[in-house]
Design an enzyme around this catalytic site. Structure first.
Site, short mmCIF file in Angstrom:
data_model
loop_
_atom_site.label_atom_id
_atom_site.label_comp_id
_atom_site.label_asym_id
_atom_site.label_seq_id
_atom_site.Cartn_x
_atom_site.Cartn_y
_atom_site.Cartn_z
CD GLU A 113 -3.30 -1.07 2.60
OE1 GLU A 113 -2.68 -1.00 2.65
OE2 GLU A 113 -3.57 -1.85 1.68
CD GLU A 144 4.95 -20.72 11.61
OE1 GLU A 144 4.68 -21.15 12.99
OE2 GLU A 144 3.84 -20.83 11.10
#
Length: 327
Positions: A113, A144
């Site tokens: 963004e 992960e």
């Protein structure tokens, strides 16, 4: 059993745990139990499955309401992270986010963004998610736990960069590997976690440890821990943009008028910032070649666009510094 500071990680079955308590993930067949604050049972929601829908929502909302105060308590450390981010960008390096699951998705959203909001190059803030882009939309279990994958993703960092690892537990192996590789490449390192006693905390320059406590649903760190990380990361990147001169007052001035819609938005910003009428602002924007900050300085200082552009170059793009230079 193995204890990492105040967060215990217990291993059952499979191969013996490695000497480094946070380096790799669990070997095949091994069970890893993480004892972190977010994994505890919340005494305020023990009866949540017996409540009406409205009461369930009220309990969730009440827990969510505790998060801003927790983030506030960590603001001094977050301010240090902002300073490291500004320093990285000013020396021509970049900011890199590393995370898995919810943490990685929050990081990806924040990074994505910034270019449309502030007009900065996408290379300024780059997100890395364990498992790559596919894992952003569909969970990839176990990725992960791959310390080596984190190291690989951080292997291209330039010296002077800033690496920010996001991990609710503060011990995610992917994040630990990335931060380790970043340090080896002379990058500054920050950990943002929901665990004040995070196992990775002593391996970074700054630890933003937010004590969000037990989740509404035990271990569901997409809730309070995720909210805290989003608040912290949004605040971090916004503060970096402010310090880099991509705002004037509380207005975005980094976006240039590259199409009709953006031109209209920029004219509105110029009118708000200068109190000049829209026609005057439109003419100034045209004279500035569509560059918002040049038009703004030209209008506020009453100088031609060329002089405004030169002052901005001297001030490294910061509007207020350019105005001081011209005055």
């Amino acid at each position: 059993m193995r204890t990492e500071q105040e967060s215990a990680v217990e291993h059952y079955g499979g191969e013996p745990p490695p000497a480094d308590p946070s380096a790799p993930g669990a070997p095949p067949g091994e069970t890893v139990i993480v004892r972190a604050p977010t994994e505890a049972r919340n005494p305020r929601t023990l009866d949540i499955d017996r409540l009406s829908v409205l009461e369930v929502l009220r309990r969730i909302n009440a827990e969510d309401a505790t998060v801003p105060a927790v983030v506030e308590a960590a603001l001094p450390e977050l301010a240090r992270a902002v300073e490291l981010g500004v320093a990285a960008l000013e020396r021509g390096a970049a900011i890199h986010y590393f995370g898995a699951g919810t943490s990685g998705r929050i990081a990806a959203q924040d990074a994505a963004e910034l270019p449309p909001t502030y007009g900065v190059p996408p290379e300024w803030v780059v997100s890395h998610h364990a498992g790559g882009g596919a894992a952003l939309v569909r969970a990839v279990e176990g990725i992960e736990d791959d310390w080596g994958s984190g190291r690989s993703d951080a292997s291209g960092l330039a010296p002077g960069s800033l690496a920010i690892g996001l991990a609710a537990s503060g011990r995610t192996p992917y994040v630990g590997g990335a931060l380790e590789a970043a340090r080896e490449r002379s990058a500054a390192t920050v950990l943002i976690s929901a665990n004040p006693r995070a196992p990775l905390a002593d391996r970074v320059d700054v630890h933003v440890g937010m004590d969000t406590g037990a989740e509404v649903i035990a271990g569901s760190t997409r809730m309070k821990a995720g909210t805290a990380q989003k608040l912290a990361l949004n605040a971090f990147s916004t503060a970096v943009m402010v310090r880099m001169g991509y705002t004037y007052s509380n207005l975005m001035v980094g976006v240039d008028a590259s199409n009709g819609k953006l031109r209209g938005r920029v004219v509105t910003i110029l009118a708000q910032a200068t109190d000049a009428d829209e026609q005057t602002c439109a003419r100034a924007l045209t004279a500035a070649g569509g560059d918002t900050r040049t038009a703004l300085v030209s209008l506020l200082a009453g100088v031609p666009a060329a002089a405004a552009r030169a002052a901005l170059a001297q001030a490294r793009g910061r509007v207020r510094d350019a105005l001081a230079e011209l005055s």
